[in-house]
Design a protein around this motif. Structure first.
Motif, PDB file in Angstrom:
ATOM      1  N   PHE A1117       0.816  -1.219   0.000  1.00 30.98           N
ATOM      2  CA  PHE A1117       0.000   0.000   0.000  1.00 30.98           C
ATOM      3  C   PHE A1117       0.847   1.266   0.000  1.00 30.98           C
ATOM      4  CE2 PHE A1117      -3.132  -3.054   1.444  1.00 30.98           C
ATOM      5  CZ  PHE A1117      -4.271  -2.629   0.782  1.00 30.98           C
ATOM      6  N   LEU A1118       2.159   1.126   0.065  1.00 29.60           N
ATOM      7  CA  LEU A1118       3.023   2.310  -0.005  1.00 29.60           C
ATOM      8  C   LEU A1118       3.002   2.948  -1.394  1.00 29.60           C
ATOM      9  CD1 LEU A1118       6.117   1.074   2.028  1.00 29.60           C
ATOM     10  CD2 LEU A1118       4.357   2.675   2.777  1.00 29.60           C
ATOM     11  N   VAL A1119       2.522   2.208  -2.384  1.00 28.10           N
ATOM     12  CA  VAL A1119       2.419   2.779  -3.729  1.00 28.10           C
ATOM     13  C   VAL A1119       0.950   2.791  -4.181  1.00 28.10           C
ATOM     14  CG1 VAL A1119       4.744   2.250  -4.477  1.00 28.10           C
ATOM     15  CG2 VAL A1119       2.982   0.492  -4.662  1.00 28.10           C
ATOM     16  N   HIS A1120       0.052   2.941  -3.244  1.00 30.74           N
ATOM     17  CA  HIS A1120      -1.369   3.039  -3.568  1.00 30.74           C
ATOM     18  C   HIS A1120      -1.641   4.338  -4.322  1.00 30.74           C
ATOM     19  CE1 HIS A1120      -5.766   3.160  -2.950  1.00 30.74           C
ATOM     20  NE2 HIS A1120      -5.677   1.853  -2.743  1.00 30.74           N
ATOM     21  N   ARG A1121      -2.690   4.364  -5.104  1.00 37.04           N
ATOM     22  CA  ARG A1121      -2.958   5.552  -5.921  1.00 37.04           C
ATOM     23  C   ARG A1121      -3.427   6.745  -5.094  1.00 37.04           C
ATOM     24  NH1 ARG A1121      -8.507   3.839  -9.127  1.00 37.04           N
ATOM     25  NH2 ARG A1121      -9.538   2.775  -7.384  1.00 37.04           N
ATOM     26  N   PRO A1123      -2.822   9.259  -2.101  1.00 37.82           N
ATOM     27  CA  PRO A1123      -1.720   9.686  -1.221  1.00 37.82           C
ATOM     28  C   PRO A1123      -2.005   9.461   0.259  1.00 37.82           C
ATOM     29  CG  PRO A1123      -2.125  11.334  -2.923  1.00 37.82           C
ATOM     30  CD  PRO A1123      -3.229  10.329  -3.037  1.00 37.82           C
ATOM     31  N   LYS A1124      -3.220   9.680   0.687  1.00 33.67           N
ATOM     32  CA  LYS A1124      -3.530   9.496   2.108  1.00 33.67           C
ATOM     33  C   LYS A1124      -3.355   8.045   2.534  1.00 33.67           C
ATOM     34  CE  LYS A1124      -6.696  13.340   3.042  1.00 33.67           C
ATOM     35  NZ  LYS A1124      -8.044  13.725   3.502  1.00 33.67           N
ATOM     36  N   ILE A1125      -3.682   7.137   1.635  1.00 35.69           N
ATOM     37  CA  ILE A1125      -3.525   5.712   1.948  1.00 35.69           C
ATOM     38  C   ILE A1125      -2.047   5.359   2.020  1.00 35.69           C
ATOM     39  CG2 ILE A1125      -4.056   3.380   1.191  1.00 35.69           C
ATOM     40  CD1 ILE A1125      -6.444   5.027   2.225  1.00 35.69           C
ATOM     41  N   ARG A1126      -1.244   5.924   1.116  1.00 35.63           N
ATOM     42  CA  ARG A1126       0.198   5.664   1.171  1.00 35.63           C
ATOM     43  C   ARG A1126       0.779   6.158   2.497  1.00 35.63           C
ATOM     44  NH1 ARG A1126      -0.053   7.837  -4.222  1.00 35.63           N
ATOM     45  NH2 ARG A1126       1.097   9.732  -3.618  1.00 35.63           N
ATOM     46  N   LYS A1127       0.336   7.335   2.914  1.00 34.00           N
ATOM     47  CA  LYS A1127       0.838   7.893   4.168  1.00 34.00           C
ATOM     48  C   LYS A1127       0.425   7.021   5.361  1.00 34.00           C
ATOM     49  CE  LYS A1127       0.766  12.122   6.944  1.00 34.00           C
ATOM     50  NZ  LYS A1127       0.232  13.496   7.066  1.00 34.00           N
ATOM     51  N   ALA A1128      -0.836   6.567   5.363  1.00 37.99           N
ATOM     52  CA  ALA A1128      -1.309   5.714   6.460  1.00 37.99           C
ATOM     53  C   ALA A1128      -0.559   4.393   6.502  1.00 37.99           C
ATOM     54  CB  ALA A1128      -2.813   5.467   6.312  1.00 37.99           C
ATOM     55  N   ALA A1129      -0.291   3.821   5.330  1.00 38.09           N
ATOM     56  CA  ALA A1129       0.458   2.566   5.279  1.00 38.09           C
ATOM     57  C   ALA A1129       1.880   2.765   5.796  1.00 38.09           C
ATOM     58  CB  ALA A1129       0.478   2.029   3.848  1.00 38.09           C
ATOM     59  N   ALA A1130       2.492   3.900   5.475  1.00 36.02           N
ATOM     60  CA  ALA A1130       3.847   4.172   5.958  1.00 36.02           C
ATOM     61  C   ALA A1130       3.874   4.299   7.475  1.00 36.02           C
ATOM     62  CB  ALA A1130       4.376   5.452   5.309  1.00 36.02           C
ATOM     63  N   GLU A1131       2.878   4.959   8.030  1.00 32.01           N
ATOM     64  CA  GLU A1131       2.815   5.094   9.488  1.00 32.01           C
ATOM     65  C   GLU A1131       2.676   3.740  10.154  1.00 32.01           C
ATOM     66  OE1 GLU A1131      -0.442   7.713  10.022  1.00 32.01           O
ATOM     67  OE2 GLU A1131       0.668   9.532   9.486  1.00 32.01           O
ATOM     68  N   GLN A1132       1.841   2.878   9.606  1.00 27.39           N
ATOM     69  CA  GLN A1132       1.667   1.549  10.185  1.00 27.39           C
ATOM     70  C   GLN A1132       2.947   0.715  10.043  1.00 27.39           C
ATOM     71  OE1 GLN A1132      -0.585  -0.005  11.948  1.00 27.39           O
ATOM     72  NE2 GLN A1132      -2.058   1.688  12.004  1.00 27.39           N
ATOM     73  N   ALA A1133       3.591   0.814   8.892  1.00 24.79           N
ATOM     74  CA  ALA A1133       4.834   0.058   8.699  1.00 24.79           C
ATOM     75  C   ALA A1133       5.909   0.509   9.689  1.00 24.79           C
ATOM     76  CB  ALA A1133       5.327   0.239   7.260  1.00 24.79           C
ATOM     77  N   TYR A1134       5.985   1.784   9.942  1.00 25.74           N
ATOM     78  CA  TYR A1134       6.954   2.313  10.908  1.00 25.74           C
ATOM     79  C   TYR A1134       6.683   1.748  12.307  1.00 25.74           C
ATOM     80  CZ  TYR A1134       9.753   5.744  13.490  1.00 25.74           C
ATOM     81  OH  TYR A1134      10.680   6.344  14.315  1.00 25.74           O
ATOM     82  N   LEU A1135       5.396   1.737  12.719  1.00 26.60           N
ATOM     83  CA  LEU A1135       5.042   1.204  14.038  1.00 26.60           C
ATOM     84  C   LEU A1135       5.350  -0.284  14.138  1.00 26.60           C
ATOM     85  CD1 LEU A1135       1.633   3.033  14.664  1.00 26.60           C
ATOM     86  CD2 LEU A1135       3.826   3.525  15.732  1.00 26.60           C
ATOM     87  N   VAL A1136       5.103  -1.012  13.035  1.00 31.22           N
ATOM     88  CA  VAL A1136       5.360  -2.459  13.047  1.00 31.22           C
ATOM     89  C   VAL A1136       6.843  -2.730  13.249  1.00 31.22           C
ATOM     90  CG1 VAL A1136       5.362  -4.530  11.621  1.00 31.22           C
ATOM     91  CG2 VAL A1136       3.338  -3.067  11.689  1.00 31.22           C
ATOM     92  N   LEU A1137       7.683  -1.993  12.548  1.00 28.67           N
ATOM     93  CA  LEU A1137       9.127  -2.216  12.679  1.00 28.67           C
ATOM     94  C   LEU A1137       9.619  -1.860  14.080  1.00 28.67           C
ATOM     95  CD1 LEU A1137      10.400  -0.876   9.228  1.00 28.67           C
ATOM     96  CD2 LEU A1137      10.206  -3.247   9.970  1.00 28.67           C
ATOM     97  N   LEU A1138       8.997  -0.885  14.707  1.00 30.22           N
ATOM     98  CA  LEU A1138       9.386  -0.530  16.077  1.00 30.22           C
ATOM     99  C   LEU A1138       8.963  -1.601  17.081  1.00 30.22           C
ATOM    100  CD1 LEU A1138       8.650   3.309  16.334  1.00 30.22           C
ATOM    101  CD2 LEU A1138      10.878   2.202  16.251  1.00 30.22           C
ATOM    102  N   GLN A1139       7.765  -2.157  16.874  1.00 30.36           N
ATOM    103  CA  GLN A1139       7.210  -3.083  17.867  1.00 30.36           C
ATOM    104  C   GLN A1139       7.680  -4.514  17.689  1.00 30.36           C
ATOM    105  OE1 GLN A1139       2.991  -2.559  17.431  1.00 30.36           O
ATOM    106  NE2 GLN A1139       2.997  -0.475  18.242  1.00 30.36           N
ATOM    107  N   ASN A1140       7.911  -4.923  16.460  1.00 31.06           N
ATOM    108  CA  ASN A1140       8.281  -6.318  16.185  1.00 31.06           C
ATOM    109  C   ASN A1140       9.739  -6.367  15.722  1.00 31.06           C
ATOM    110  OD1 ASN A1140       8.369  -9.020  15.628  1.00 31.06           O
ATOM    111  ND2 ASN A1140       6.476  -9.044  14.401  1.00 31.06           N
TER     112      ASN A1140
END
Length: 1220
Positions: A1117-1121, A1123-1140
């Motif tokens: 979803f980082l390359v979703h059409r 922009p808001k979805i791309r931003k939301a996916a990036a935020e979630q990916a960042y949290l996942v890498l921090l937690q796991n």
């Protein structure tokens, strides 16, 4: 009897002596005992609750708050009964707040838990008695000012968890009570800067700056002015007291500038609208409390802002804003005019009843002389004042605005404007007041609407109340007021005359009947009070004449209908007069050129015919012939066309219904003509006209078609069946209703075809352009009516046409019940909302009735000879519930049907619409406890009877009552999936209060008593996970269910549900990921995408093998059409890498986080694609082709539209992204 109380004697002297003794006891008795004796009956219970609270220094039992509030709320209309107790209740409670705050400190977390329940009690007293009566008993020491501000600051940081008053935990009430406390404390008779202890520690504060304490109070109040709760009004009150202090001129001018900015910058933002309401309300409070010298300087600014705001579109849409503008306008006018008590006003004379009548007369005469002399002298003074008084220029504009407020469509605005007219007129001279009165009387012109007349009446009442309506003006005012219909005023005048003159026939009986309360309802006045009075000689004919001359032709349609019904109620007193005189007047009027007259006459004529039939009065043949020609004459005159054609159609249908019930003789030609008229009305798109036609058709067929041998009537059923497939939706609606009222004789010959066709019409139409919810509702209703007619007619008919009874009931079981189950899944939506709910509600009623039909046949042998419900249960239950499976196949109502029935009802009982939840629960209650027909084979009947007790109170529409009960059905596999598919609609919906209650019920269920082996497959959590996967699979690509289901899963993941099921967690997460891959592919729904991305984030954080698959989906979803979805996916990916930390190698985590943080994902799409490739290479994920559409769009589509799509290109997506 108390020992010191003397017995009552049986003579007049003894009664007087006893009354005197009781009065002396009251005077000598304690205040508390006297109040308990005469006023608040629950004082003993309240006193015990208060004593317990005071002794513990807090509310020890939370239920006591509810008890206290429920008692106080009963006195909402009689608050004065509680006022003698206020000091005993308010003072100790406020002392607890004060002392515990001093003891624990305002910064303590415990202090809020102490004061919130107490504030709920105090605020309930405020709502009943008013804040002015309650705040008199608040502590008001100077040192309390800082204490109250600190407490308000502590409360300011809290937020209420619910908008329902019954479920409040005290956050809102605490803020209100603290603001009211400040309302008293800001009046301290010292400079507030001397009270502010923070100034002593602040050496940089100069003498021209406001004290920090004042700035804090103003800051809090400005915040509350932008809220929608009662804090807005109370914040305005605090500011009105604070800013009008002599030491606050700078703060006052600063606040006026702030309100100028708010009133000048009007936007569509809802929060700014609340702020605008608060600013205007606060200014109105300030102009009420402030001194004239302070306010005169700001009048030009405030008045200019107010006049512009009143003409804006924002004010046009908000009745509350217009009301506040009226308040502010009148107070600006009162400030601009000097205060004066006009001597020209009318002053009523009061006299006292003295011991000596002569003394009274003498004193009265002397008082009159003094009054007359003073009046003469005052008139001279007033005349001089008239010449000298200068009226400011803006007062005329203010009066014009108030007069326009009297024409407003909302009563609250008219009422406020009327008060303003009265108050400002009291400051004017007699000549100017006459001009105001003339302007008010112009509101009663015929061209004005009801609102203007009502506003004019309110203004005249205010002028009269203040003595500003002089006797010389009465000749102009009284004729206007007489036009207004006042039943109560007429009753009062009649009562006065009966009391003074006593020569009215049956006066006492009439006065006792036509009292103040019986005349409050117009319907009750016309149909009961007037009918009762008409029995007395001399009253009938005036009533009839008034109804004929004034009411039958009235402009109000509902009044014409009521007048026609009232005439029919009077027929019983003199039928001959109504036939020879009244009917002769009415029949020619049915062709009147005046719409109101012909409509009222048509209705009244029909009602008279029906009333005469009910009185067993036989109409002469010539009268019957005249009545038979009424409808053909109306049609010949083409009175259905043009304005009023619709209401004439309804009136004609009612007329045909009345003559059909009365069996008026008709020729065959007129019968065919009337049937054609009813068929035309059935085709009309207006539902009221259709319903009137259906009622008339039911009686017309019984009266004229069944009794006739005319061959033309045999094809009525076939005609209506053909109309069911008509392209015109109005025709389909009417025909379904018409078939539902056909008698057994017309249905029996082709009953199978009728039922099957109606079953087909209950389903959603295949062609979207043909879909119509009302047609399906009418089809369901018609289907049930046909089944009832066939089953009951089969028993009543002398020679049943249906030879095989079993075939009818088999068809009801296999076709009708299945069609109704499908109708329960009708969730159609149009611009009116969930129109499918109308079909579902009709289907619930139909399922209940069909269940009784089938069970009645199955139980007929067992029920023969029994009438008692308990005896029936003892006979039927063993025969049915314990019957072997192979024998159940012979029954019409078996276990499968019972399970499907209860399952469908329970699903509706947990969905989001209050009305449907209540209807479903009531249907289930009637099925479980039916006293006439026992419904067998219901799975887990005992548990259902626990959930819905036999004597259950009707609170099923209240979410906090229904959800905790029905959620218990999740533990039963036969019900759980359907219940869950309805429950997720509530948990994942947009309504916050419903979401909170339903989620709370589900969490309590999951945290309840589980199996002793917590990790077994039969645990509640595991069962819920299996059912959720079923919902996702069963409702695939159905956004109505899938979106709230995904939101529900997201919420449950956030609460750590499903994350500790060991191996089952992986299975569940894999199923969810499979569903997300399908649901999110190509989706344009922002809420669906956001929920899916959040779920992927939770699953990717699980320390299981499934996490890498989830993270891979998330990265796509980082390359979703959008922009808001791309931003939301990036935020979630960042949290996942921090937690796991186990997801990516330790040496690569920092680089991956750096790529995510440094990239602007909601900007350029090409940059996002490059950074995604870099991220995938860093963490070791495979990267698909760059040109591939990761959001699921086909390659064909992306070839046609190579350019990046704007996320706002779809208006619906833009709206949904904002949360609507």
């Amino acid at each position: 009897m108390e020992p010191n109380q003397e017995p009552v004697k049986n003579n007049d002297d003894g009664v007087l002596e006893d009354l005197t003794l009781n009065q002396e006891e009251d005077e000598l008795d304690s205040k508390e005992r006297v109040l308990y004796k005469y006023f608040l009956q629950e004082w003993k219970l309240l006193k015990s609750l208060l004593d317990d609270t005071v002794s513990n220094g807090r509310v020890s039992d939370p239920s006591s708050v509810h008890k206290f509030r429920s008692i106080i709320d009963k006195y909402q209309e009689q608050g004065q009964l509680i006022e003698p107790y206020l000091e005993s209740m308010v003072s100790p409670l406020m002392n607890i707040i004060r002392s515990r705050t001093i003891e624990l400190g305002a910064d303590s977390d415990e202090i809020l838990e102490i004061i919130k329940p107490i504030c709920i009690i105090i605020y309930s007293l405020v709502t009943v008695c008013g804040y002015k009566a309650v705040i008199k008993f608040f502590p008001h020491q100077v040192s309390d000012l800082e204490l109250a501000v600190s407490l308000l600051e502590k409360c300011h940081l809290t937020s209420s968890g619910t908008s329902l008053r019954q479920e409040s935990t005290g956050e809102m009430e605490a803020k209100c009570v603290m603001l009211l406390w400040l309302y008293i404390l800001v009046l301290v008779p010292f400079d507030i800067s001397t009270v502010d202890t923070s100034i002593a520690n602040n050496e940089n504060l100069n003498e021209f700056e406001l004290a920090p304490l004042v700035l804090r109070i103003i800051g809090f109040c400005k915040d509350y002015l932008a809220t929608a709760g009662p804090m807005r009004t109370m914040a305005g009150l605090v500011l009105s007291r604070l800013l009008t202090r002599p030491d606050m001129p700078k703060a006052f001018m600063s606040f006026v500038e702030w309100t100028h900015e708010v009133m000048s910058s009007v936007t569509e933002d809802i929060l700014r609208h609340f702020q605008l309401l608060g600013a205007v309300e606060a200014l109105a409070a300030i102009f009420k409390a402030g001194s004239r010298n302070l306010l005169l300087n700001v009048i030009p600014i405030v008045w200019n802002d107010t006049s512009i705001l009143y003409k804006s579109s924002t004010a046009a849409r908000s009745p509350l804003l217009r009301k506040f503008i009226m308040k502010l306008t009148q107070r600006i006018g009162l400030t601009a005019l000097p205060h004066r008590l006009p001597s020209w006003r009318y002053t009523g004379r009061t006299t006292k009843l003295n011991v000596s009548l002569n003394t009274s007369i003498t004193r009265d005469q002397s008082n009159m002389a003094v009054h007359d002399n003073s009046s003469d002298s005052n008139e001279v003074i007033d005349g001089a004042e008239d010449e000298d008084m200068e009226v400011p220029e803006n007062v005329e504009e203010i009066i014009e605005m108030l007069l326009s407020g009297l024409r407003d469509m909302d009563t609250i605005v008219r009422w406020s404007a009327a008060k303003g007219i009265g108050r400002i007129t009291s400051r004017l001279t007699s000549s100017l007041s006459e001009e105001v009165l003339s302007s008010v009387l112009e509101l009663f012109s015929p061209g004005e609407g009801d609102g203007s007349w009502h506003g004019g009446c309110l203004a005249l009442a205010e002028l009269a109340r203040r003595g500003l309506l002089l006797p010389t003006s009465l000749p102009k005012v009284v004729p206007v007021v007489v036009k207004v219909n006042c039943r109560r005023a007429a009753a009062a005048a009649f009562q006065e005359n009966v009391g003074r003159q006593g020569n009215y026939p049956h006066g006492i009986d009439i006065v006792n009947t036509a009292d103040y309360f019986s005349l409050s309802s117009r319907v009750h006045s016309y149909l009961h009070v007037a009918v009762f009075i008409a029995q007395y000689e001399g009253y009938l004919l005036p009533f009839v004449d008034d109804l004929l001359d004034r009411k039958i032709c009235h402009w109000d349609k509902s009044l014409r209908e009521l007048a026609a019904e009232a005439l029919s109620f009077l027929v019983k007193y003199d039928p001959q007069y109504f036939v020879n005189t009244v009917m002769e007047k009415l029949i020619p009027c049915t062709l009147s050129s005046d719409l109101c007259m012909r409509h009222g006459a048509t209705l009244a004529t029909g009602e008279l015919v029906l009333a005469l039939h009910q009185c067993s009065y036989a109409l002469p043949l010539d009268k019957q012939k005249t009545l038979a020609g009424v409808v053909p004459a109306i049609e010949k005159a083409r009175l259905y066309r043009g304005k009023g054609g619709e209401i004439m159609r309804s009136a004609v249908s009612r007329f045909i219904e009345c003559i059909s019930i009365s069996k008026v003789a008709l020729s065959e030609k007129i019968k065919r003509s009337l049937l054609d008229t009813l068929n035309e009305n059935l085709r009309h798109p207006n539902s009221q006209i259709q319903n009137a036609a259906v009622k008339a058709l039911k009686h017309f067929i019984q009266a004229y078609l069944l009794a006739s041998d005319n061959k033309g009537t045999s094809d009525v059923t076939a005609k209506y069946l053909n109309m069911l497939t008509d392209p015109n939706v109005a025709v389909r609606r009417g025909s379904a209703l018409a078939i539902g009222i056909l008698p057994y004789e017309l249905l029996a010959s082709q009953w199978r075809n009728v039922i099957l066709k109606l079953c087909g019409c209950c389903a959603i139409e295949e062609n979207p352009e043909d879909r119509d919810a009302e047609a399906r509702v009418n089809a369901v209703k018609g289907l049930i009516s046909v089944c009832e007619t066939l089953t009951s007619g089969r028993q009543d008919a002398a020679t049943p046409v249906i030879e095989n009874d079993t075939s009818l009931f088999v068809l009801i079981k296999n076709e009708v019940m299945m069609s109704l189950f499908k109708a329960l899944d009708d969730y159609s939506v149009d611009n009116r909302g969930d129109v499918g709910s109308w079909v579902r509600e009709a289907a619930l009623d139909g399922l209940e009735k069909c269940t009784y039909m089938l069970c009645k046949i199955d139980n007929s042998a067992s029920l023969s000879g029994t009438s008692n419900g308990k005896e029936m249960e003892s006979l039927v239950q063993p025969l049915n519930d314990k019957m072997p499976k192979n024998n159940q196949e012979l029954l019409l109502f078996d276990e499968n049907l019972a399970t499907s029935l209860i399952r469908g009802i329970c699903k509706q009982a947990v969905e989001k619409m209050d009305k449907l939840r209540e209807a479903a629960a009531n249907v289930l209650h009637r099925i479980l406890y039916n006293q006439m027909i026992y419904i067998p084979y219901i799975p887990f009947r005992e548990k259902l009877e626990e959930i819905i007790p036999k004597e259950a109170e009707a609170k099923w529409a209240v979410p906090s009552y229904s959800y905790p009960r029905f959620v218990q059905l999740l533990q039963f596999g036969c019900y759980s999936r359907d219940v869950l598919s309805g429950l997720v609609i509530s948990i994942g919906g947009l309504q916050d209060s419903l979401k909170k209650v339903s989620l709370s019920a589900l969490m309590e269920y999951l945290e309840g008593v589980e199996s002793e082996e917590h990790n077994t497959r039969m645990s509640r959590e595991y069962m819920l996970s299996v059912d959720i996967l079923w919902v996702l699979q069963h409702y695939k690509k159905c956004d109505r269910v899938i979106i709230p289901s995904l939101k529900t899963i997201e919420i449950l993941f956030s609460k750590k549900v499903f994350l500790n099921m060991e191996a089952n967690t992986t299975t569940f997460c894999a199923g969810v990921l499979d569903s997300l891959a399908i649901e999110l592919k190509g989706s344009k729904d922002f809420s669906k995408l956001y929920a899916g991305i959040a779920i992927l984030g939770y699953v990717a954080s699980i320390p299981e093998p499934i996490n890498m698959r989830a993270f891979s989906q998330l990265v796509s979803f980082l390359v979703h059409r959008y922009p808001k979805i791309r931003k939301a996916a990036a935020e979630q990916a960042y949290l996942v890498l921090l937690q796991n930390g186990n997801l990516v190698a330790e040496d690569k985590i920092e680089k991956a986080l750096e790529i995510i943080c440094d990239t602007c994902w909601d900007s350029d799409m090409d940059l996002a694609k490059q950074q995604r490739v870099a991220l995938c290479e860093t963490i070791g994920l495979e990267v698909g082709p760059i040109g591939k559409n990761t959001d699921g769009a086909s390659s064909k589509t992306s070839t046609k539209k190579p350019t990046d799509l704007d996320e706002n290109a779809s208006y619906s997506s833009l709206v949904e992204s904002s949360g609507f």
